[in-house]
Design an enzyme around this catalytic site. Structure first.
Site, short mmCIF file in Angstrom:
data_model
loop_
_atom_site.label_atom_id
_atom_site.label_comp_id
_atom_site.label_asym_id
_atom_site.label_seq_id
_atom_site.Cartn_x
_atom_site.Cartn_y
_atom_site.Cartn_z
N GLU A 41 0.84 -1.21 0.00
CA GLU A 41 0.00 0.00 0.00
C GLU A 41 0.87 1.25 0.00
OE1 GLU A 41 -3.25 0.19 -1.11
OE2 GLU A 41 -3.52 -1.39 0.38
N HIS A 42 0.49 2.22 -0.84
CA HIS A 42 1.23 3.47 -1.00
C HIS A 42 2.64 3.23 -1.53
CE1 HIS A 42 -1.74 6.30 0.61
NE2 HIS A 42 -2.08 5.36 1.46
N THR A 43 2.81 2.12 -2.22
CA THR A 43 4.09 1.83 -2.85
C THR A 43 4.06 2.14 -4.35
OG1 THR A 43 3.30 -0.43 -3.02
CG2 THR A 43 4.89 0.01 -1.28
N ASP A 44 2.85 2.20 -4.93
CA ASP A 44 2.76 2.31 -6.40
C ASP A 44 3.39 3.61 -6.92
OD1 ASP A 44 0.68 3.81 -5.27
OD2 ASP A 44 -0.79 3.29 -6.82
N GLY A 129 -16.59 4.01 -4.78
CA GLY A 129 -15.82 4.83 -3.85
C GLY A 129 -15.45 4.13 -2.55
N LEU A 132 -12.44 -0.30 -3.90
CA LEU A 132 -12.38 -1.57 -4.64
C LEU A 132 -12.31 -1.31 -6.14
CD1 LEU A 132 -14.88 -3.68 -2.52
CD2 LEU A 132 -12.41 -3.41 -2.26
N SER A 133 -12.05 -0.05 -6.48
CA SER A 133 -11.73 0.33 -7.85
C SER A 133 -12.88 0.19 -8.85
CB SER A 133 -10.52 -0.47 -8.33
OG SER A 133 -9.98 0.17 -9.43
N SER A 135 -13.94 2.65 -10.39
CA SER A 135 -13.61 3.55 -11.50
C SER A 135 -12.86 2.80 -12.61
CB SER A 135 -12.81 4.77 -11.02
OG SER A 135 -11.63 4.38 -10.40
N ASP A 179 -4.77 -0.33 -10.73
CA ASP A 179 -6.20 -0.66 -10.82
C ASP A 179 -6.58 -1.12 -12.22
OD1 ASP A 179 -6.11 0.29 -8.29
OD2 ASP A 179 -7.36 2.06 -8.64
P1 ADP Z 1 -13.27 3.55 -6.42
O1 ADP Z 1 -12.57 3.40 -7.72
O2 ADP Z 1 -12.45 3.14 -5.26
O3 ADP Z 1 -14.60 2.87 -6.38
P2 ADP Z 1 -13.31 6.28 -7.25
O4 ADP Z 1 -13.66 7.54 -6.56
O5 ADP Z 1 -12.00 6.17 -7.92
O6 ADP Z 1 -13.56 5.11 -6.20
O7 ADP Z 1 -14.40 6.00 -8.39
C1 ADP Z 1 -15.78 6.05 -8.10
C2 ADP Z 1 -16.48 6.81 -9.21
O8 ADP Z 1 -16.55 6.01 -10.42
C3 ADP Z 1 -17.94 7.11 -8.88
O9 ADP Z 1 -18.05 8.26 -8.08
C4 ADP Z 1 -18.51 7.30 -10.27
O10 ADP Z 1 -18.21 8.57 -10.78
C5 ADP Z 1 -17.75 6.26 -11.11
N1 ADP Z 1 -18.55 5.00 -11.14
C6 ADP Z 1 -18.24 3.82 -10.59
N2 ADP Z 1 -19.22 2.92 -10.81
C7 ADP Z 1 -20.17 3.53 -11.53
C8 ADP Z 1 -21.45 3.14 -12.06
N3 ADP Z 1 -21.94 1.91 -11.88
N4 ADP Z 1 -22.15 4.07 -12.75
C9 ADP Z 1 -21.66 5.31 -12.95
N5 ADP Z 1 -20.48 5.73 -12.47
C10 ADP Z 1 -19.74 4.87 -11.76
MG MG Z 2 -10.85 4.48 -8.37
#
Ligand code: ADP
Ligand code: MG
Length: 396
Positions: A41-44, A129, A132-133, A135, A179
């Site tokens: 963690e925090h190594t990337d 958010g 667990l990625s 995004s 990720d």
């Molecule tokens: P994590 O990647 O850890 O879940 P992030 O803040 O990097 O958190 O990414 C979350 C963002 O990705 C959400 O706020 C949204 O903008 C987008 N996102 C993730 N899943 C969806 C979804 N099913 N529909 C629309 N946007 C999504």
């Molecule tokens: Mg993310």
């Protein structure tokens, strides 16, 4: 009840039905997994080592071609439809979920490919958010969907970099490459050790009789973003100071614990602790890979606990709830190790547990956590999953 991933055929089938209702055609379906970082963690961003696994919780994208240059994108999570024009994707982050889709389409086109218009529907099993990625799984599943209907091909590594660039430039998050890499390259029943400098990686089999159990603390501290940037700055300060004596050093990845010891008088105390976390964490990742290779789960678990202590004491990115979850986990039967995972200040812990002990772990930790904090824990019982792919319905 533990949140166990439901049957994938059912998910694909009901997504196809909802897609048909909304758009009047049947979709092609693509899915990309969320991920959990087992250690590192925090190594990337210090050019170091990480060890993620893709998890069997996915973001699903249904897609069908349109004859024009429009992308209609419906997110079921937000119950919201967005319309994008493939001719006008440029522009700064809008701080909207559609930035990820817009970014992927824009970067695919910037790579010289012409995309077809499409109708898309997004369904997520990955909590948003929570670290667990979601995004990266959204980016990668969307990219596969757009590439397929446009008959465009990229290598896995190109796909990884396209998605990372989309997140940097269109969502405005300067994420590392872990990720997107694991969302594309994950292997069923395996973790992956990734060298964030060279992108070399090793596949490490996980034993059959262990589960990855993720506990979502359901807290997210406002501090997180600012503190993340401060930690990055602390690491850069450490590198600058150490470079006076180690001129070949480019990142904390290049320092050993002996280097830190020798140069301790030069480093302000806080910077020393930050550097100590990163350098020791890199060693723990290498040790953890060795432990997996030799089937030493107890050793792997010890390194997870040490990683947590280092994140709590040296890197100072844990919080009361994460510490409590690790402490509670450590008193349960059948547990090998536990630690906070992700950037910190809330989010999730990752636990490595013997399969038959998962139910008792889950009820015990949930109950004690509720008593101590008043919060209702979410628990995801995961298997390590294969990376992103087209959905293949079972025949017959
Ligand atoms: P994590 O990647 O850890 O879940 P992030 O803040 O990097 O958190 O990414 C979350 C963002 O990705 C959400 O706020 C949204 O903008 C987008 N996102 C993730 N899943 C969806 C979804 N099913 N529909 C629309 N946007 C999504
Ligand atoms: Mg993310």
């Amino acid at each position: 009840m533990p949140t166990i991933a439901p049957n994938l055929d059912c998910i694909a089938g009901s997504l196809a039905e909802r897609f048909q209702k909304l758009y009047g055609t049947s979709p092609h379906i693509f899915l990309a997994p969320g991920r959990v970082n087992l250690i590192g963690e925090h190594t990337d961003y210090n050019d170091g080592f990480v060890m993620p696994a893709a998890i069997d919780f996915y973001i699903w994208v249904g897609v069908a071609k349109r004859p024009d240059r429009i992308l209609n994108v419906y997110s079921e999570h937000f119950a919201e439809m967005v319309q994008l024009s493939l001719a006008a994707l440029a522009g700064p982050p809008r701080k909207h979920w559609s930035d990820y889709v817009r970014g992927v389409a824009a970067v695919l086109q910037a790579a010289g490919r012409t995309l077809s218009g499409a109708n898309l529907m997004i369904y997520s099993q990955v909590p948003l958010g929570a670290g667990l990625s979601s995004s990266a799984s959204l980016e990668v599943s969307t990219a596969l969907a757009l590439m397929a209907i446009s008959e465009v091909e990229f290598s896995p590594l190109e796909l990884v970099k396209i998605c990372q660039r989309a997140e940097h430039e269109y969502a405005g998050t300067r994420c590392g490459i872990m990720d997107q890499f694991i969302a594309v390259c994950g292997r069923a029943d395996c973790a992956l050790m990734l060298d964030c400098r060279s992108l070399e990686h090793q596949i490490l089999a996980l034993p059959d009789d262990v589960c990855i159990v993720i506990c979502n603390s359901m807290v997210k501290h406002e501090l997180a973003a600012g503190e993340y940037n401060r930690r990055r700055a602390d690491c850069e300060s450490g590198v600058k100071i150490l470079q006076r004596h180690l001129p070949n050093m480019r990142a904390l990845r290049d320092a050993t614990l002996a280097d830190l010891q020798q140069n301790q008088p030069l480093l302000p105390q806080r910077i020393w602790r930050r550097c100590h976390h990163v350098v020791s964490e890199n060693q723990r990742v290498l040790g953890a890979a060795e432990a997996l290779r030799s089937g030493d789960l107890a050793g792997f678990g010890r390194l997870m606990y040490e990683s947590h202590a280092s994140l709590r004491d040296d890197y100072e990115v844990s919080c009361r709830e994460l510490d409590l979850l690790v402490e509670l986990a450590s008193t349960c039967e059948g547990i090998y190790g536990a630690r906070m995972t992700g950037a910190g200040f809330g989010g999730c812990t990752v636990n490595l547990i013997r399969s038959e002990a998962v139910d008792s772990f889950q009820s015990r930790v949930t109950e004690s956590y509720k008593k101590a904090t008043g919060k209702t824990l979410e628990v995801y019982v995961c298997a390590a999953a294969q990376g992103a792919r087209a959905w293949q319905p079972l025949v017959g």
